[in-house]
Write a protein that holds these residues in place. Structure first.
Motif, PDB file in Angstrom:
ATOM      1  N   VAL A 198      -5.264   7.811   2.305  1.00 56.96           N
ATOM      2  CA  VAL A 198      -6.106   6.738   2.834  1.00 56.96           C
ATOM      3  C   VAL A 198      -5.284   5.461   2.965  1.00 56.96           C
ATOM      4  CG1 VAL A 198      -8.081   5.255   2.334  1.00 56.96           C
ATOM      5  CG2 VAL A 198      -8.274   7.719   2.046  1.00 56.96           C
ATOM      6  N   ALA A 199      -4.444   5.169   1.981  1.00 53.36           N
ATOM      7  CA  ALA A 199      -3.607   3.965   2.022  1.00 53.36           C
ATOM      8  C   ALA A 199      -2.689   3.977   3.239  1.00 53.36           C
ATOM      9  CB  ALA A 199      -2.786   3.849   0.740  1.00 53.36           C
ATOM     10  N   SER A 200      -2.096   5.131   3.535  1.00 54.86           N
ATOM     11  CA  SER A 200      -1.202   5.202   4.700  1.00 54.86           C
ATOM     12  C   SER A 200      -1.968   5.067   6.008  1.00 54.86           C
ATOM     13  CB  SER A 200      -0.385   6.490   4.679  1.00 54.86           C
ATOM     14  OG  SER A 200      -1.220   7.611   4.885  1.00 54.86           O
ATOM     15  N   LEU A 201      -3.208   5.553   6.041  1.00 54.89           N
ATOM     16  CA  LEU A 201      -4.020   5.418   7.253  1.00 54.89           C
ATOM     17  C   LEU A 201      -4.509   3.989   7.463  1.00 54.89           C
ATOM     18  CD1 LEU A 201      -6.187   8.657   7.013  1.00 54.89           C
ATOM     19  CD2 LEU A 201      -4.361   8.186   8.648  1.00 54.89           C
TER      20      LEU A 201
ATOM     21  N   LEU B 257       0.821  -1.218   0.000  1.00 53.38           N
ATOM     22  CA  LEU B 257       0.000   0.000   0.000  1.00 53.38           C
ATOM     23  C   LEU B 257       0.853   1.266   0.000  1.00 53.38           C
ATOM     24  CD1 LEU B 257      -2.891  -0.724   2.521  1.00 53.38           C
ATOM     25  CD2 LEU B 257      -3.029  -0.521   0.052  1.00 53.38           C
ATOM     26  N   THR B 258       1.939   1.265   0.748  1.00 59.65           N
ATOM     27  CA  THR B 258       2.755   2.476   0.843  1.00 59.65           C
ATOM     28  C   THR B 258       4.044   2.388   0.034  1.00 59.65           C
ATOM     29  OG1 THR B 258       3.699   1.659   2.918  1.00 59.65           O
ATOM     30  CG2 THR B 258       1.828   3.164   3.078  1.00 59.65           C
ATOM     31  N   LYS B 259       4.454   1.195  -0.381  1.00 62.29           N
ATOM     32  CA  LYS B 259       5.632   1.089  -1.242  1.00 62.29           C
ATOM     33  C   LYS B 259       5.328   1.618  -2.636  1.00 62.29           C
ATOM     34  CE  LYS B 259       8.210  -2.645   0.894  1.00 62.29           C
ATOM     35  NZ  LYS B 259       8.679  -4.039   0.755  1.00 62.29           N
ATOM     36  N   ALA B 260       4.136   1.327  -3.115  1.00 62.28           N
ATOM     37  CA  ALA B 260       3.687   1.821  -4.421  1.00 62.28           C
ATOM     38  C   ALA B 260       2.327   2.487  -4.216  1.00 62.28           C
ATOM     39  CB  ALA B 260       3.575   0.672  -5.412  1.00 62.28           C
ATOM     40  N   PRO B 261       2.335   3.687  -3.623  1.00 59.30           N
ATOM     41  CA  PRO B 261       1.056   4.336  -3.309  1.00 59.30           C
ATOM     42  C   PRO B 261       0.289   4.723  -4.570  1.00 59.30           C
ATOM     43  CG  PRO B 261       2.869   5.849  -2.915  1.00 59.30           C
ATOM     44  CD  PRO B 261       3.476   4.529  -3.280  1.00 59.30           C
ATOM     45  N   PRO B 262      -1.017   4.859  -4.444  1.00 58.31           N
ATOM     46  CA  PRO B 262      -1.829   5.296  -5.581  1.00 58.31           C
ATOM     47  C   PRO B 262      -1.413   6.687  -6.054  1.00 58.31           C
ATOM     48  CG  PRO B 262      -3.208   4.496  -3.783  1.00 58.31           C
ATOM     49  CD  PRO B 262      -1.821   4.572  -3.268  1.00 58.31           C
ATOM     50  N   GLN B 263      -1.672   6.989  -7.316  1.00 54.99           N
ATOM     51  CA  GLN B 263      -1.322   8.295  -7.884  1.00 54.99           C
ATOM     52  C   GLN B 263      -2.135   9.420  -7.259  1.00 54.99           C
ATOM     53  OE1 GLN B 263       1.206   8.820  -9.925  1.00 54.99           O
ATOM     54  NE2 GLN B 263       1.681   6.634 -10.006  1.00 54.99           N
ATOM     55  N   ASP B 264      -3.393   9.157  -6.977  1.00 48.56           N
ATOM     56  CA  ASP B 264      -4.272  10.162  -6.379  1.00 48.56           C
ATOM     57  C   ASP B 264      -3.809  10.460  -4.952  1.00 48.56           C
ATOM     58  OD1 ASP B 264      -6.515  11.825  -5.971  1.00 48.56           O
ATOM     59  OD2 ASP B 264      -7.645  10.146  -5.112  1.00 48.56           O
TER      60      ASP B 264
ATOM     61  N   CYS C  69      -5.374  -2.480   8.863  1.00 47.17           N
ATOM     62  CA  CYS C  69      -6.120  -3.295   7.895  1.00 47.17           C
ATOM     63  C   CYS C  69      -5.265  -4.203   7.012  1.00 47.17           C
ATOM     64  CB  CYS C  69      -6.942  -2.386   6.989  1.00 47.17           C
ATOM     65  SG  CYS C  69      -8.071  -1.304   7.878  1.00 47.17           S
ATOM     66  N   ALA C  70      -3.980  -3.911   6.887  1.00 39.85           N
ATOM     67  CA  ALA C  70      -3.158  -4.616   5.903  1.00 39.85           C
ATOM     68  C   ALA C  70      -2.988  -6.096   6.204  1.00 39.85           C
ATOM     69  CB  ALA C  70      -1.787  -3.951   5.784  1.00 39.85           C
ATOM     70  N   ASN C  71      -3.009  -6.498   7.460  1.00 41.88           N
ATOM     71  CA  ASN C  71      -2.837  -7.921   7.764  1.00 41.88           C
ATOM     72  C   ASN C  71      -3.840  -8.784   7.023  1.00 41.88           C
ATOM     73  OD1 ASN C  71      -0.592  -8.089   9.459  1.00 41.88           O
ATOM     74  ND2 ASN C  71      -1.785  -7.511  11.242  1.00 41.88           N
ATOM     75  N   CYS C  72      -5.067  -8.347   6.921  1.00 38.61           N
ATOM     76  CA  CYS C  72      -6.118  -9.170   6.304  1.00 38.61           C
ATOM     77  C   CYS C  72      -6.530  -8.711   4.917  1.00 38.61           C
ATOM     78  CB  CYS C  72      -7.363  -9.193   7.195  1.00 38.61           C
ATOM     79  SG  CYS C  72      -7.098 -10.027   8.764  1.00 38.61           S
TER      80      CYS C  72
ATOM     81  N   TRP D  17     -13.095 -10.461   0.187  1.00 37.41           N
ATOM     82  CA  TRP D  17     -14.064  -9.359   0.251  1.00 37.41           C
ATOM     83  C   TRP D  17     -13.470  -8.035  -0.207  1.00 37.41           C
ATOM     84  CZ3 TRP D  17     -19.216  -9.208   1.225  1.00 37.41           C
ATOM     85  CH2 TRP D  17     -19.801 -10.401   1.635  1.00 37.41           C
ATOM     86  N   LEU D  18     -12.213  -7.775   0.162  1.00 37.17           N
ATOM     87  CA  LEU D  18     -11.610  -6.478  -0.165  1.00 37.17           C
ATOM     88  C   LEU D  18     -10.100  -6.603  -0.194  1.00 37.17           C
ATOM     89  CD1 LEU D  18     -11.772  -3.356  -0.531  1.00 37.17           C
ATOM     90  CD2 LEU D  18     -11.643  -3.199   1.959  1.00 37.17           C
ATOM     91  N   GLU D  19      -9.504  -6.289  -1.336  1.00 34.70           N
ATOM     92  CA  GLU D  19      -8.058  -6.226  -1.455  1.00 34.70           C
ATOM     93  C   GLU D  19      -7.743  -4.740  -1.596  1.00 34.70           C
ATOM     94  OE1 GLU D  19      -4.163  -6.722  -1.684  1.00 34.70           O
ATOM     95  OE2 GLU D  19      -5.141  -5.662  -3.304  1.00 34.70           O
ATOM     96  N   LEU D  20      -7.166  -4.155  -0.556  1.00 33.09           N
ATOM     97  CA  LEU D  20      -7.014  -2.699  -0.497  1.00 33.09           C
ATOM     98  C   LEU D  20      -6.177  -2.119  -1.627  1.00 33.09           C
ATOM     99  CD1 LEU D  20      -6.619  -2.040   3.321  1.00 33.09           C
ATOM    100  CD2 LEU D  20      -8.443  -1.257   1.818  1.00 33.09           C
ATOM    101  N   GLN D  21      -5.123  -2.775  -2.007  1.00 31.40           N
ATOM    102  CA  GLN D  21      -4.270  -2.210  -3.044  1.00 31.40           C
ATOM    103  C   GLN D  21      -5.044  -2.051  -4.348  1.00 31.40           C
ATOM    104  OE1 GLN D  21      -0.689  -4.399  -3.762  1.00 31.40           O
ATOM    105  NE2 GLN D  21       0.258  -2.731  -4.869  1.00 31.40           N
ATOM    106  N   ASP D  22      -5.819  -3.065  -4.715  1.00 27.76           N
ATOM    107  CA  ASP D  22      -6.631  -2.961  -5.930  1.00 27.76           C
ATOM    108  C   ASP D  22      -7.739  -1.917  -5.775  1.00 27.76           C
ATOM    109  OD1 ASP D  22      -5.121  -4.909  -7.133  1.00 27.76           O
ATOM    110  OD2 ASP D  22      -6.556  -6.509  -6.744  1.00 27.76           O
ATOM    111  N   ALA D  23      -8.362  -1.894  -4.600  1.00 28.19           N
ATOM    112  CA  ALA D  23      -9.473  -0.972  -4.367  1.00 28.19           C
ATOM    113  C   ALA D  23      -9.012   0.482  -4.429  1.00 28.19           C
ATOM    114  CB  ALA D  23     -10.121  -1.256  -3.019  1.00 28.19           C
ATOM    115  N   LEU D  24      -7.847   0.774  -3.891  1.00 27.34           N
ATOM    116  CA  LEU D  24      -7.371   2.165  -3.892  1.00 27.34           C
ATOM    117  C   LEU D  24      -6.812   2.594  -5.232  1.00 27.34           C
ATOM    118  CD1 LEU D  24      -5.799   2.312  -0.331  1.00 27.34           C
ATOM    119  CD2 LEU D  24      -7.879   3.417  -1.127  1.00 27.34           C
ATOM    120  N   LYS D  25      -6.425   1.649  -6.055  1.00 28.07           N
ATOM    121  CA  LYS D  25      -5.947   2.002  -7.401  1.00 28.07           C
ATOM    122  C   LYS D  25      -7.102   2.095  -8.389  1.00 28.07           C
ATOM    123  CE  LYS D  25      -1.249   0.408  -7.097  1.00 28.07           C
ATOM    124  NZ  LYS D  25      -0.208  -0.442  -7.642  1.00 28.07           N
ATOM    125  N   GLY D  26      -8.289   1.638  -7.937  1.00 29.96           N
ATOM    126  CA  GLY D  26      -9.454   1.730  -8.792  1.00 29.96           C
ATOM    127  C   GLY D  26      -9.588   0.581  -9.777  1.00 29.96           C
ATOM    128  N   ASN D  27      -8.936  -0.542  -9.483  1.00 28.14           N
ATOM    129  CA  ASN D  27      -9.038  -1.720 -10.380  1.00 28.14           C
ATOM    130  C   ASN D  27     -10.283  -2.508 -10.103  1.00 28.14           C
ATOM    131  OD1 ASN D  27      -6.619  -1.011 -11.504  1.00 28.14           O
ATOM    132  ND2 ASN D  27      -5.431  -2.390 -10.241  1.00 28.14           N
TER     133      ASN D  27
END
Length: 97
Positions: free
Chosen positions: A46-49, A33-40, A54-57, A87-97
């Motif tokens: 939000v990713a850093s927060l 999430l924070t190594k390759a943060p979203p462009q927006d 949340c990242a464990n799951c 249910w939710l993969e944060l990296q994909d969700a925050l990149k809008g995939n």
């Protein structure tokens, strides 16, 4: 009988210490999430927060917490992670995939 009660109390206290230790140690850092943060910029914030709590799951490839290797916890935590990622993969969700 007295020893059994004392042992049961000690085990209960030890079990209750796991969440407290987890709070003190904190969540994962340096995940995808924070190594390759979203462009927006807002999504990056939000990713850093969300990384710590949340990242464990909800992020693929994050190591499980130390207590995930305990006998009863290992199966439960693996199942929770699988469910969380389904249910939710944060990296994909925050990149809008």
């Amino acid at each position: 009988m007295k020893r059994v009660v004392i042992l049961a109390l000690l085990l209960a206290v030890a079990g209750l210490m796991i969440p407290v230790i987890n709070l003190a140690v904190g969540g994962p850092k340096g995940t995808a999430l924070t190594k390759a943060p979203p462009q927006d910029a807002a999504a990056a914030r939000v990713a850093s927060l969300l990384e710590g709590p949340c990242a464990n799951c909800h992020v693929e490839g994050v190591d499980a917490p130390w207590y995930a290797h305990l006998p009863i916890a290992s199966g439960l935590i693996a199942q929770d992670k699988d469910t969380g990622l389904a249910w939710l993969e944060l990296q994909d969700a925050l990149k809008g995939n």
